[in-house]
Motif scaffolding. Sequence first.
Motif, short mmCIF file in Angstrom:
data_model
loop_
_atom_site.label_atom_id
_atom_site.label_comp_id
_atom_site.label_asym_id
_atom_site.label_seq_id
_atom_site.Cartn_x
_atom_site.Cartn_y
_atom_site.Cartn_z
N ILE A 1 0.83 -1.20 0.00
CA ILE A 1 0.00 0.00 0.00
C ILE A 1 0.86 1.26 0.00
O ILE A 1 1.74 1.43 0.85
CB ILE A 1 -0.93 0.03 1.23
N SER A 2 0.61 2.16 -0.94
CA SER A 2 1.34 3.43 -1.01
C SER A 2 0.86 4.40 0.06
O SER A 2 -0.21 4.23 0.64
CB SER A 2 1.14 4.07 -2.39
N SER A 3 1.64 5.44 0.30
CA SER A 3 1.26 6.50 1.24
C SER A 3 0.52 7.59 0.50
O SER A 3 1.12 8.31 -0.32
CB SER A 3 2.51 7.08 1.92
N SER A 4 -0.77 7.74 0.77
CA SER A 4 -1.56 8.79 0.11
C SER A 4 -1.01 10.17 0.44
O SER A 4 -0.96 11.06 -0.42
CB SER A 4 -3.02 8.71 0.57
N ALA A 5 -0.59 10.35 1.71
CA ALA A 5 -0.10 11.66 2.13
C ALA A 5 1.16 12.06 1.36
O ALA A 5 1.27 13.18 0.84
CB ALA A 5 0.19 11.64 3.63
N ILE A 6 2.12 11.14 1.24
CA ILE A 6 3.38 11.46 0.57
C ILE A 6 3.17 11.57 -0.95
O ILE A 6 3.74 12.45 -1.60
CB ILE A 6 4.46 10.42 0.90
N VAL A 7 2.35 10.68 -1.51
CA VAL A 7 2.07 10.74 -2.95
C VAL A 7 1.45 12.07 -3.33
O VAL A 7 1.86 12.73 -4.30
CB VAL A 7 1.14 9.57 -3.37
N THR A 8 0.46 12.50 -2.55
CA THR A 8 -0.20 13.78 -2.83
C THR A 8 0.79 14.93 -2.72
O THR A 8 0.81 15.85 -3.56
CB THR A 8 -1.37 14.00 -1.87
N LYS A 9 1.64 14.89 -1.69
CA LYS A 9 2.63 15.96 -1.49
C LYS A 9 3.63 16.01 -2.65
O LYS A 9 4.01 17.10 -3.10
CB LYS A 9 3.36 15.74 -0.17
N ILE A 10 4.04 14.85 -3.14
CA ILE A 10 4.96 14.80 -4.29
C ILE A 10 4.32 15.44 -5.51
O ILE A 10 4.95 16.25 -6.22
CB ILE A 10 5.36 13.35 -4.58
N LEU A 11 3.06 15.11 -5.79
CA LEU A 11 2.36 15.66 -6.96
C LEU A 11 2.26 17.18 -6.88
O LEU A 11 2.42 17.89 -7.87
CB LEU A 11 0.97 15.04 -7.08
N VAL A 12 1.98 17.69 -5.67
CA VAL A 12 1.85 19.13 -5.48
C VAL A 12 3.21 19.81 -5.60
O VAL A 12 3.36 20.83 -6.30
CB VAL A 12 1.20 19.45 -4.12
N ASP A 13 4.21 19.26 -4.92
CA ASP A 13 5.54 19.87 -4.91
C ASP A 13 6.17 19.91 -6.30
O ASP A 13 6.87 20.87 -6.65
CB ASP A 13 6.47 19.12 -3.96
N LEU A 14 5.92 18.87 -7.11
CA LEU A 14 6.51 18.82 -8.45
C LEU A 14 5.60 19.43 -9.52
O LEU A 14 5.90 19.34 -10.71
CB LEU A 14 6.83 17.37 -8.82
N LYS A 15 4.49 20.02 -9.07
CA LYS A 15 3.54 20.70 -9.97
C LYS A 15 3.03 19.75 -11.07
O LYS A 15 2.96 20.10 -12.24
CB LYS A 15 4.18 21.93 -10.61
N ARG A 16 2.64 18.55 -10.67
CA ARG A 16 2.15 17.56 -11.62
C ARG A 16 0.66 17.29 -11.49
O ARG A 16 0.16 16.31 -12.05
CB ARG A 16 2.92 16.24 -11.44
N ILE A 17 -0.03 18.11 -10.74
CA ILE A 17 -1.46 17.88 -10.54
C ILE A 17 -2.21 17.86 -11.88
O ILE A 17 -3.17 17.11 -12.06
CB ILE A 17 -2.07 18.97 -9.62
N GLY A 18 -1.77 18.69 -12.84
CA GLY A 18 -2.45 18.74 -14.14
C GLY A 18 -1.97 17.73 -15.15
O GLY A 18 -2.52 17.68 -16.26
N ASN A 19 -0.99 16.91 -14.82
CA ASN A 19 -0.49 15.92 -15.77
C ASN A 19 -1.53 14.83 -16.05
O ASN A 19 -2.29 14.45 -15.16
CB ASN A 19 0.77 15.25 -15.21
#
Length: 411
Positions: free
Chosen positions: A118-136
Amino acid sequence: MGGAFLAAAVLARLGGRIGLPTIPLFILAGILLGPHTPGYTLLSNPHDLEMLSALGLVLLLFYLGLEFHLDDLKTGGRKMAIAGGTYLVLNVGAGLGFGFALGWGTSEALVLAGVLGISSSAIVTKILVDLKRIGNPETRPILGIIVVEDVFLALYLAALQPILSGADSLSAMLVDGGKAFGFLLLLALAARFGTRIIGKLMNTKDDELLVISFLGAAVFVAGISEMFGVADAIGAFMVGLMLGSTASGERILKLVHPLRDAFGAIFFFAFGLSIDPGDLPSVFWPVVAAVVLTLAMNVAAGLAASRVYDFGTQATANIATTLVARGEFALILATMAAAAGLDKRLSPFIAGYVLLLAVLAPLAAGRSHWLARILPSPRDGEDGSGDGGSDGHGGGGKDGDKDQKQVPVSV
């Protein structure tokens, strides 16, 4: 308690300057100030924070329930189910095989299956936000896999609880399992058909009353869940699922955010207090082997997801590296294992595994273009959505994602 908050904050601020996520730093703060480390001991008994730690766990899962919407399954549900199911089969299956290979016991192997799967939802979400990939374009399947994992986690913990509680016989285990699934089914039916009534009960313009109401509901149902053999955190998750679909859902999401962050930090800090660094060398090689296995399974899962969505190599690399992190769910299982009196090597193993992957995941995600260079090209996606090389979607650096149009993605 004040010292725990401040220690976690100071270490997280220092780590944030070099791009490290907060979760492993909170755990590290607990290790450094715990009874097993030379120097100043802030708390000699980790159980002093037991209630606050439990509240942090409840709020973490309550928040995830708020973010998850049943309507998400209606849009692209088939592809989401295939990608998420494939991810779980690869990672949970590998974790189960790894657990049996270690020879620590059957119950321990079942715990390790969840830890590695099981992945970490908290860390995965933070990575997406920090790397500006939400729109990918590859972000939707990433979040879809997280949703499928959340559903699987609820069912897995409900099934695991009777086994870890040490039921005396098969019939007793079946009875305990039946009670747990029956209560879980009742909560699911309430989430599916009782939203309108629950929404009316929660509806108020006063933020103070709303906070007291949703916090009371989450903690109360979490406590009742334990009485029926369902993990308290899963009861809170189901309450979040119910309230997230009401008219007050967005307000609750904003109001619970600081509570989640504060008490979630205490949960990770308290876990660190229980870790004896002297035990970590004894599980060093199993941790390294588990990390290598997880990296390999995530690459395979990324390739499978890209086949489903017709993505190219860069999107494949983004999926594989973003989902590597393990965090809060692994620690939930570690807490359950410790309470059940399982092998004492589990706690240091899980701590080392989570710490290592929580640090590696954001570093790997930021350099996903390195992995993209060596991945085989998917059949139809080399020039399709999600593959931009170093200048396209999710190119691994800030320049690769900066110019993308940010499209809101519902978790």
